[in-house]
Design a protein around this motif. Structure first.
Motif, PDB file in Angstrom:
ATOM      1  N   LEU A  38       0.899  -1.209   0.034  1.00  0.00           N
ATOM      2  CA  LEU A  38       0.058   0.091   0.128  1.00  0.00           C
ATOM      3  C   LEU A  38       0.626   1.019  -0.007  1.00  0.00           C
ATOM      4  N   TRP A  39       0.620   1.809  -0.703  1.00  0.00           N
ATOM      5  CA  TRP A  39       1.475   3.390  -1.019  1.00  0.00           C
ATOM      6  C   TRP A  39       0.527   4.556  -1.333  1.00  0.00           C
ATOM      7  N   GLY A  40       1.079   5.777  -0.825  1.00  0.00           N
ATOM      8  CA  GLY A  40       0.772   6.949  -1.216  1.00  0.00           C
ATOM      9  C   GLY A  40       1.525   7.888  -1.965  1.00  0.00           C
ATOM     10  N   TYR A  41       1.332   8.593  -3.013  1.00  0.00           N
ATOM     11  CA  TYR A  41       2.259   9.108  -3.927  1.00  0.00           C
ATOM     12  C   TYR A  41       1.838  10.636  -4.233  1.00  0.00           C
ATOM     13  N   ASN A  42       3.031  11.372  -4.836  1.00  0.00           N
ATOM     14  CA  ASN A  42       3.041  12.619  -5.156  1.00  0.00           C
ATOM     15  C   ASN A  42       3.701  12.574  -6.659  1.00  0.00           C
ATOM     16  N   ARG A  53       8.089  11.629  -9.466  1.00  0.00           N
ATOM     17  CA  ARG A  53       7.126  10.783  -8.118  1.00  0.00           C
ATOM     18  C   ARG A  53       7.968  10.554  -7.108  1.00  0.00           C
ATOM     19  N   THR A  54       7.125  10.918  -5.952  1.00  0.00           N
ATOM     20  CA  THR A  54       7.733  10.432  -4.637  1.00  0.00           C
ATOM     21  C   THR A  54       6.583   9.581  -3.875  1.00  0.00           C
ATOM     22  N   GLU A  55       7.070   8.702  -3.192  1.00  0.00           N
ATOM     23  CA  GLU A  55       6.151   7.644  -2.466  1.00  0.00           C
ATOM     24  C   GLU A  55       6.519   7.193  -1.236  1.00  0.00           C
ATOM     25  N   ILE A  56       5.771   7.104  -0.410  1.00  0.00           N
ATOM     26  CA  ILE A  56       5.807   6.424   0.815  1.00  0.00           C
ATOM     27  C   ILE A  56       4.897   5.332   1.128  1.00  0.00           C
ATOM     28  N   GLY A  57       5.186   4.300   1.733  1.00  0.00           N
ATOM     29  CA  GLY A  57       4.042   3.291   2.093  1.00  0.00           C
ATOM     30  C   GLY A  57       4.681   1.996   2.669  1.00  0.00           C
ATOM     31  N   PHE A  58       3.882   0.784   2.414  1.00  0.00           N
ATOM     32  CA  PHE A  58       4.465  -0.527   2.895  1.00  0.00           C
ATOM     33  C   PHE A  58       4.443  -1.470   1.838  1.00  0.00           C
ATOM     34  N   ASP A  70      13.329 -18.688   8.944  1.00  0.00           N
ATOM     35  CA  ASP A  70      12.060 -19.269   8.545  1.00  0.00           C
ATOM     36  C   ASP A  70      11.617 -18.226   7.256  1.00  0.00           C
ATOM     37  N   SER A  71      10.229 -18.025   7.026  1.00  0.00           N
ATOM     38  CA  SER A  71       9.584 -17.525   6.031  1.00  0.00           C
ATOM     39  C   SER A  71       8.778 -16.421   6.471  1.00  0.00           C
ATOM     40  N   PRO A  72       9.311 -15.326   7.289  1.00  0.00           N
ATOM     41  CA  PRO A  72       8.385 -14.513   7.892  1.00  0.00           C
ATOM     42  C   PRO A  72       7.617 -13.578   6.814  1.00  0.00           C
ATOM     43  N   PHE A  73       6.489 -13.305   7.073  1.00  0.00           N
ATOM     44  CA  PHE A  73       5.520 -12.297   6.624  1.00  0.00           C
ATOM     45  C   PHE A  73       5.741 -11.235   7.145  1.00  0.00           C
ATOM     46  N   VAL A  74       6.002  -9.983   6.417  1.00  0.00           N
ATOM     47  CA  VAL A  74       6.267  -8.735   6.840  1.00  0.00           C
ATOM     48  C   VAL A  74       5.719  -7.608   6.005  1.00  0.00           C
ATOM     49  N   LEU A  75       5.706  -6.721   6.613  1.00  0.00           N
ATOM     50  CA  LEU A  75       4.775  -5.338   5.926  1.00  0.00           C
ATOM     51  C   LEU A  75       6.123  -4.241   6.395  1.00  0.00           C
ATOM     52  N   THR A  76       6.917  -3.618   5.464  1.00  0.00           N
ATOM     53  CA  THR A  76       8.059  -2.823   5.808  1.00  0.00           C
ATOM     54  C   THR A  76       7.845  -1.722   5.176  1.00  0.00           C
ATOM     55  N   PRO A  77       8.373  -0.382   5.673  1.00  0.00           N
ATOM     56  CA  PRO A  77       8.212   0.909   5.251  1.00  0.00           C
ATOM     57  C   PRO A  77       9.081   0.921   3.914  1.00  0.00           C
ATOM     58  N   VAL A  78       8.709   1.953   3.162  1.00  0.00           N
ATOM     59  CA  VAL A  78       9.467   1.946   1.935  1.00  0.00           C
ATOM     60  C   VAL A  78       9.293   3.535   1.447  1.00  0.00           C
ATOM     61  N   ILE A  79      10.264   3.831   0.977  1.00  0.00           N
ATOM     62  CA  ILE A  79      10.495   5.502   0.552  1.00  0.00           C
ATOM     63  C   ILE A  79      10.984   5.381  -0.795  1.00  0.00           C
ATOM     64  N   LEU A 109      13.169   5.637 -13.585  1.00  0.00           N
ATOM     65  CA  LEU A 109      14.310   5.199 -12.712  1.00  0.00           C
ATOM     66  C   LEU A 109      14.120   4.990 -11.366  1.00  0.00           C
ATOM     67  N   LYS A 110      13.370   4.110 -10.785  1.00  0.00           N
ATOM     68  CA  LYS A 110      12.671   3.672  -9.483  1.00  0.00           C
ATOM     69  C   LYS A 110      13.981   3.574  -8.507  1.00  0.00           C
ATOM     70  N   THR A 111      13.870   4.469  -7.383  1.00  0.00           N
ATOM     71  CA  THR A 111      14.880   4.225  -6.359  1.00  0.00           C
ATOM     72  C   THR A 111      14.058   4.132  -5.101  1.00  0.00           C
ATOM     73  N   SER A 112      14.453   3.001  -4.442  1.00  0.00           N
ATOM     74  CA  SER A 112      13.508   2.603  -3.256  1.00  0.00           C
ATOM     75  C   SER A 112      14.554   2.528  -1.944  1.00  0.00           C
ATOM     76  N   TYR A 113      14.082   2.898  -0.879  1.00  0.00           N
ATOM     77  CA  TYR A 113      14.927   2.450   0.307  1.00  0.00           C
ATOM     78  C   TYR A 113      13.892   1.827   1.311  1.00  0.00           C
TER      79      TYR A 113
END
Length: 187
Positions: A38-42, A53-58, A70-79, A109-113
């Protein structure tokens, strides 16, 4: 004579309106969701065919790698920061197709952190491993009605994982894919 003047004025106004609609929007905001998050963008206009485009989300993830037992299910923040070149807006406009809301094909050119701030739904208490990726991407955006849209994109690039910060022996870099299918709402 009046018909010629009216025709000239009409054609001039139509040209101005067409030129304005074949450019990226000055600024658009929205939210998107897909299978992987899930992401919010401008998106802000940089030129007639380039938007930033700037984006913040999970981002959703199931990891099974050298970093997790193991195989953990995670939701991590992304910028993310992503310059986008919309290369077919004029062509779409000339064919009377929609270009509002940056409705067209793009190269980006997608740059994500992924920062190591926190993880949601981490039942295995796996450590957060931050990473950065740079991925050239090709995609399309199409509108569904006035406010809804969908995007499809694919790309391949490079990712670097900062594993030492999470207590592992070494950092790791390698190829990374970007495959996204999203549906969204534009405000």
């Amino acid at each position: 004579m009046k018909k010629i003047i009216l025709t000239t004025i009409f054609c001039t106004l139509f040209s101005i309106i067409s030129a304005q609609t074949s450019s990226v929007e000055n600024s658009i905001y929205g939210i998107q969701t897909g299978v992987l998050g899930l992401w919010g963008y401008n998106e802000v206009k940089l030129s007639s065919s380039i938007a930033l485009r700037t984006e913040i989300g999970f981002d959703f993830g199931i990891w099974e790698s050298t970093f997790y037992d193991d195989s953990p299910f995670v939701l991590t923040p992304v910028i993310s920061v992503e310059p986008r070149f919309y290369y077919n807006l004029k062509e779409r406009s000339s064919k009377s197709k929609r270009t509002d809301g940056n409705n067209g094909n793009f190269i980006a050119l997608k740059t994500s952190y992924h920062p190591d701030w926190f993880v949601l739904f981490n039942s295995d208490n796996a450590p957060v491993v931050s990473d950065i990726s740079i991925i050239p991407t090709w995609g399309i955006r199409r509108n569904i009605g006035k406010h809804f849209n969908y995007e499809v994109g694919i790309g391949a690039g490079y990712s670097y994982t900062f594993a030492k910060r999470a207590g592992y022996a070494k950092d790791k870099g390698g190829p990374e894919m970007n495959l996204h299918l999203r549906i969204g709402y534009q405000f």
